[in-house]
Design a protein around this motif. Structure first.
Motif: not given
Length: 216
Positions: A178-179, A193-194, A202-204, A206-212
């Motif tokens: 994910g992100t 740390n990641f 990388g970082p998502e 605008q706060g939009l999580a595609s981690y799922d």
């Protein structure tokens, strides 16, 4: 009458002895002893963990407050193997759970999210697998979360971003996907740390999580 009174007294005395161990029981001691039973301890660092005592405050590697409530479990680098147990979530006054540099396997119990006073959760350098429970987002006093160098998979729970006290998060050297969150405390966490999570992006944006998406 005297003989009958003696029989009644003896019966009461014996019954009192039978219930005594339960009366002296301690829920924190029971929880820690359940953890001990799940572990292999070749160096006998847990030999003082005697479940017959009133509380575990005299056990080595355990720290209690003035009210005899467990506040620290210090078993880092102790050559332990085995797995974590849900009963650890009953240590409601626990502030430090230090289990780093062992050979602990299995998953992180969701019940650790019940440890509302926890400040430090150090599980790094083990063989822990499974996902990081989203219930850890309930740990509103948490400052240090170090689960690096394990075999964790799945996403970084977004619930962790709601912990305003969180200062250190290290999830490097796992198999997360994910992100990377960018809100809350994650604004201050360095990217190294990641690192070494091959499926972690990388970082998502605008706060939009595609981690799922395809992240298991």
């Amino acid at each position: 009458m005297a003989g009958r009174d003696l029989q009644v007294f003896l019966a009461f005395f014996v019954s009192s002895l039978l219930v005594l161990p339960k009366a002296r029981g301690n829920s924190e001691g029971d929880a820690l002893y359940a953890f001990r039973r799940s572990l292999s301890d070749p160096d006998n660092v847990l030999q003082s963990w005697d479940p017959s005592l009133v509380n575990p405050c005299t056990w080595f590697h355990i720290t209690c407050n003035q009210d005899n409530q467990v506040t620290r479990v210090d078993l880092g680098n102790s050559n332990l193997s085995g797995h974590l147990v849900p009963e650890l979530g009953k240590l409601e006054h626990l502030q430090y759970l230090e289990l780093y540099k062992n050979n602990i396997q299995g998953q992180i119990p969701a019940e650790l999210g019940n440890l509302k006073n926890l400040i430090s959760l150090d599980l790094y350098n083990n063989n822990i697998s499974g996902t990081i429970p989203s219930s850890l987002g309930n740990l509103k006093s948490l400052v240090f979360l170090r689960v690096n160098d394990n075999k964790l998979n799945g996403p970084i729970p977004r619930a962790l971003a709601s912990i305003s006290s969180l200062k250190v998060v290290d999830v490097s050297n796992n198999n997360l996907c994910g992100t990377i969150p960018t809100t809350g405390p994650f604004e201050r966490i360095p990217l190294n740390n990641f690192e070494n999570n091959p499926r972690l992006e990388g970082p998502e944006l605008q706060g939009l999580a595609s981690y799922d998406t395809n992240c298991l």
